[in-house]
Design a protein around this motif. Structure first.
Motif, PDB file in Angstrom:
ATOM      1  N   VAL A 161     -34.632   6.927  20.796  1.00  0.00           N
ATOM      2  CA  VAL A 161     -34.779   6.317  22.120  1.00  0.00           C
ATOM      3  C   VAL A 161     -34.047   7.104  23.203  1.00  0.00           C
ATOM      4  O   VAL A 161     -34.276   6.869  24.398  1.00  0.00           O
ATOM      5  CB  VAL A 161     -34.280   4.860  22.111  1.00  0.00           C
ATOM      6  N   LEU A 162     -33.177   8.037  22.800  1.00  0.00           N
ATOM      7  CA  LEU A 162     -32.423   8.824  23.759  1.00  0.00           C
ATOM      8  C   LEU A 162     -32.380  10.278  23.312  1.00  0.00           C
ATOM      9  O   LEU A 162     -32.430  10.555  22.107  1.00  0.00           O
ATOM     10  CB  LEU A 162     -30.982   8.288  23.887  1.00  0.00           C
ATOM     11  N   PRO A 163     -32.297  11.208  24.259  1.00  0.00           N
ATOM     12  CA  PRO A 163     -32.224  12.624  23.872  1.00  0.00           C
ATOM     13  C   PRO A 163     -30.892  12.942  23.195  1.00  0.00           C
ATOM     14  O   PRO A 163     -29.848  12.394  23.549  1.00  0.00           O
ATOM     15  CB  PRO A 163     -32.348  13.361  25.211  1.00  0.00           C
ATOM     16  N   ALA A 164     -30.933  13.837  22.227  1.00  0.00           N
ATOM     17  CA  ALA A 164     -29.736  14.179  21.464  1.00  0.00           C
ATOM     18  C   ALA A 164     -28.821  15.115  22.233  1.00  0.00           C
ATOM     19  O   ALA A 164     -27.606  15.139  21.983  1.00  0.00           O
ATOM     20  CB  ALA A 164     -30.127  14.822  20.138  1.00  0.00           C
ATOM     21  N   SER A 165     -29.350  15.895  23.140  1.00  0.00           N
ATOM     22  CA  SER A 165     -28.529  16.878  23.849  1.00  0.00           C
ATOM     23  C   SER A 165     -29.231  17.286  25.134  1.00  0.00           C
ATOM     24  O   SER A 165     -30.347  16.855  25.419  1.00  0.00           O
ATOM     25  CB  SER A 165     -28.290  18.108  22.963  1.00  0.00           C
ATOM     26  N   GLY A 166     -28.549  18.142  25.881  1.00  0.00           N
ATOM     27  CA  GLY A 166     -29.138  18.668  27.108  1.00  0.00           C
ATOM     28  C   GLY A 166     -28.686  17.908  28.335  1.00  0.00           C
ATOM     29  O   GLY A 166     -27.922  16.935  28.254  1.00  0.00           O
ATOM     30  N   TRP A 167     -29.162  18.359  29.467  1.00  0.00           N
ATOM     31  CA  TRP A 167     -28.748  17.794  30.751  1.00  0.00           C
ATOM     32  C   TRP A 167     -29.912  17.834  31.724  1.00  0.00           C
ATOM     33  O   TRP A 167     -30.691  18.772  31.727  1.00  0.00           O
ATOM     34  CB  TRP A 167     -27.568  18.587  31.326  1.00  0.00           C
ATOM     35  N   ALA A 168     -30.017  16.799  32.539  1.00  0.00           N
ATOM     36  CA  ALA A 168     -31.013  16.747  33.610  1.00  0.00           C
ATOM     37  C   ALA A 168     -30.300  16.370  34.898  1.00  0.00           C
ATOM     38  O   ALA A 168     -29.607  15.355  34.951  1.00  0.00           O
ATOM     39  CB  ALA A 168     -32.110  15.733  33.279  1.00  0.00           C
ATOM     40  N   ALA A 169     -30.449  17.188  35.914  1.00  0.00           N
ATOM     41  CA  ALA A 169     -29.820  16.904  37.202  1.00  0.00           C
ATOM     42  C   ALA A 169     -30.525  15.724  37.873  1.00  0.00           C
ATOM     43  O   ALA A 169     -31.701  15.448  37.588  1.00  0.00           O
ATOM     44  CB  ALA A 169     -29.896  18.136  38.100  1.00  0.00           C
ATOM     45  N   PRO A 170     -29.830  14.994  38.762  1.00  0.00           N
ATOM     46  CA  PRO A 170     -30.457  13.853  39.437  1.00  0.00           C
ATOM     47  C   PRO A 170     -31.732  14.214  40.183  1.00  0.00           C
ATOM     48  O   PRO A 170     -32.657  13.388  40.265  1.00  0.00           O
ATOM     49  CB  PRO A 170     -29.362  13.386  40.412  1.00  0.00           C
ATOM     50  N   ILE A 171     -31.822  15.456  40.707  1.00  0.00           N
ATOM     51  CA  ILE A 171     -33.031  15.837  41.444  1.00  0.00           C
ATOM     52  C   ILE A 171     -34.240  15.978  40.522  1.00  0.00           C
ATOM     53  O   ILE A 171     -35.378  16.007  40.993  1.00  0.00           O
ATOM     54  CB  ILE A 171     -32.813  17.154  42.211  1.00  0.00           C
ATOM     55  N   GLU A 172     -34.012  16.042  39.214  1.00  0.00           N
ATOM     56  CA  GLU A 172     -35.112  16.135  38.260  1.00  0.00           C
ATOM     57  C   GLU A 172     -35.682  14.760  37.908  1.00  0.00           C
ATOM     58  O   GLU A 172     -36.618  14.666  37.113  1.00  0.00           O
ATOM     59  CB  GLU A 172     -34.645  16.837  36.981  1.00  0.00           C
ATOM     60  N   GLY A 173     -35.124  13.714  38.480  1.00  0.00           N
ATOM     61  CA  GLY A 173     -35.592  12.362  38.199  1.00  0.00           C
ATOM     62  C   GLY A 173     -34.466  11.505  37.662  1.00  0.00           C
ATOM     63  O   GLY A 173     -33.738  11.931  36.747  1.00  0.00           O
ATOM     64  N   LEU A 174     -34.314  10.294  38.217  1.00  0.00           N
ATOM     65  CA  LEU A 174     -33.213   9.431  37.801  1.00  0.00           C
ATOM     66  C   LEU A 174     -33.362   8.977  36.354  1.00  0.00           C
ATOM     67  O   LEU A 174     -32.365   8.760  35.663  1.00  0.00           O
ATOM     68  CB  LEU A 174     -33.136   8.217  38.731  1.00  0.00           C
ATOM     69  N   GLY A 175     -34.588   8.831  35.897  1.00  0.00           N
ATOM     70  CA  GLY A 175     -34.800   8.415  34.508  1.00  0.00           C
ATOM     71  C   GLY A 175     -34.291   9.448  33.523  1.00  0.00           C
ATOM     72  O   GLY A 175     -33.553   9.136  32.582  1.00  0.00           O
ATOM     73  N   ALA A 176     -34.673  10.698  33.740  1.00  0.00           N
ATOM     74  CA  ALA A 176     -34.212  11.775  32.858  1.00  0.00           C
ATOM     75  C   ALA A 176     -32.709  11.970  32.976  1.00  0.00           C
ATOM     76  O   ALA A 176     -32.015  12.185  31.980  1.00  0.00           O
ATOM     77  CB  ALA A 176     -34.941  13.079  33.213  1.00  0.00           C
ATOM     78  N   PHE A 177     -32.194  11.873  34.209  1.00  0.00           N
ATOM     79  CA  PHE A 177     -30.759  12.012  34.427  1.00  0.00           C
ATOM     80  C   PHE A 177     -29.986  10.945  33.656  1.00  0.00           C
ATOM     81  O   PHE A 177     -29.019  11.244  32.943  1.00  0.00           O
ATOM     82  CB  PHE A 177     -30.467  11.909  35.924  1.00  0.00           C
ATOM     83  N   ALA A 178     -30.409   9.685  33.782  1.00  0.00           N
ATOM     84  CA  ALA A 178     -29.702   8.576  33.114  1.00  0.00           C
ATOM     85  C   ALA A 178     -29.816   8.680  31.598  1.00  0.00           C
ATOM     86  O   ALA A 178     -28.840   8.421  30.871  1.00  0.00           O
ATOM     87  CB  ALA A 178     -30.259   7.246  33.600  1.00  0.00           C
ATOM     88  N   SER A 179     -30.983   9.059  31.092  1.00  0.00           N
ATOM     89  CA  SER A 179     -31.171   9.112  29.643  1.00  0.00           C
ATOM     90  C   SER A 179     -30.285  10.180  28.999  1.00  0.00           C
ATOM     91  O   SER A 179     -29.774   9.988  27.891  1.00  0.00           O
ATOM     92  CB  SER A 179     -32.636   9.377  29.304  1.00  0.00           C
ATOM     93  N   HIS A 180     -30.085  11.311  29.687  1.00  0.00           N
ATOM     94  CA  HIS A 180     -29.208  12.357  29.153  1.00  0.00           C
ATOM     95  C   HIS A 180     -27.734  12.020  29.339  1.00  0.00           C
ATOM     96  O   HIS A 180     -26.878  12.620  28.687  1.00  0.00           O
ATOM     97  CB  HIS A 180     -29.512  13.701  29.835  1.00  0.00           C
ATOM     98  N   LEU A 181     -27.455  11.072  30.218  1.00  0.00           N
ATOM     99  CA  LEU A 181     -26.060  10.716  30.508  1.00  0.00           C
ATOM    100  C   LEU A 181     -25.534   9.635  29.573  1.00  0.00           C
ATOM    101  O   LEU A 181     -24.321   9.551  29.340  1.00  0.00           O
ATOM    102  CB  LEU A 181     -25.962  10.243  31.966  1.00  0.00           C
TER     103      LEU A 181
END
Length: 315
Positions: A161-181
């Motif tokens: 349900v969540l990514p194991a690693s990596g990073w997404a900046a907020p400008i790439e989308g709040l969903g991706a940012f929150a899931s990686h955080l």
């Protein structure tokens, strides 16, 4: 109040100046030439001398120190001897990621620790207090990196349900940012919440024994109502102090969790610079970490007069 702030600001400025001298001196005292380290053991003496002349390494230490400090004041941390690229953008990108993770972690930890610590104090002789105490002891015993690995196994590899690693900046989308955080923040926050819960419990127990709280109880307030209305502010000073210390420790210690979750934070950049023997980048990153810790502690000091007016009156 102005006197209190001025005194604290002066203390931190002097500490920053002393830290800059120590960091610079330690880098210079390392065996071997920085140019030799950057070029490798196979480099010719001529190549080493040419690199030293290019970056001014053949000048006296005091001159290079004041140039380095002057550059930092203008957001210029110099150029990497290994890559030839400016260091400032690398540090800026890394510290942003680390600060986001660390500040989110301490916020979640406090959101958990304050109510749980207060409940543990209010119900210290009941099963709920014992359960919270036991859970906090387990949390303290589990390192953040181990918590991170367990979270990855459950939520990334198991439930997916969540990514194991990596990073997404907020400008790439709040969903991706929150899931990686979520996972790195949870790994850090659970351990910090366990530590802070113990301090909140102790602070609340100490406040519950004070006369003003007994007076509030005698006036007809319930134990919980008296604590919420009159006690939490008095208990906040030691908790804020410990939270500031833990925040600084998180900032420096986040390197391990960044490695677990492959985050492009300042800790990962420090590990990369050390492995590449990029000493000038190591010097810049260490100094930025020192300054970040000092700034965070100064912010904690600013909260004292807000929480306790006696600090403001005593300034």
């Amino acid at each position: 109040m102005p006197g209190f702030l001025l005194n604290r600001a002066l203390q931190y400025l002097l500490t920053a100046a002393a830290a800059s001298v120590i960091v610079f001196a330690l880098m210079q005292l390392l065996p071997g030439s920085a140019a030799q380290v950057a070029l490798g053991t196979e480099a010719t003496p001529e190549a080493v001398r040419a690199l030293e002349a290019q970056y001014g390494l053949d000048r006296p230490w005091p001159v290079r120190y004041f140039e380095w400090v002057g550059g930092m004041l203008h957001r210029d941390f110099g150029t990497s001897y290994v890559t030839g690229a400016p260091i400032a953008p690398v540090i800026a990108d890394g510290i942003q990621v680390t600060l986001i993770v660390v500040i989110a972690s301490i916020a979640v930890a406090l959101a958990l620790a304050v109510p749980l610590g207060a409940l543990a104090a209010l119900y210290r002789s009941r099963p709920l207090g014992a359960v919270i105490g036991a859970a906090s002891q387990v949390g303290i015993a589990v390192p953040s990196f181990l918590a991170g690995i367990l979270l990855v196994m459950v939520f990334a590899l198991g439930l997916r349900v969540l990514p194991a690693s990596g990073w997404a900046a907020p400008i790439e989308g709040l969903g991706a940012f929150a899931s990686h955080l979520v996972l790195p923040v949870t790994a850090l926050a659970l351990v910090q919440a366990a530590i802070l819960t113990r301090y909140v419990r102790s602070a609340v127990l100490e406040v519950m024994g004070r006369d003003f709280l007994r007076t509030a109880r005698a006036a007809g307030r319930t134990r919980t109502g008296a604590l919420v209305r009159h006690g939490l502010r008095s208990a906040a000073i030691p908790v804020v102090t410990v939270a500031g210390v833990q925040l600084a420790a998180l900032l420096v210690g986040a390197v391990v969790v960044e490695q677990v979750f492959v985050l492009p934070g300042i800790g990962s950049e420090l590990v990369r610079a050390v492995s590449n023997r990029d000493l000038v980048t190591v010097q810049g990153i260490v100094m930025v970490l020192v300054l970040a810790v000092l700034v965070l502690n100064f912010i904690v000091d600013l909260l004292y007069p807000v929480i306790d007016p006696r600090v403001r009156r005593g300034a």
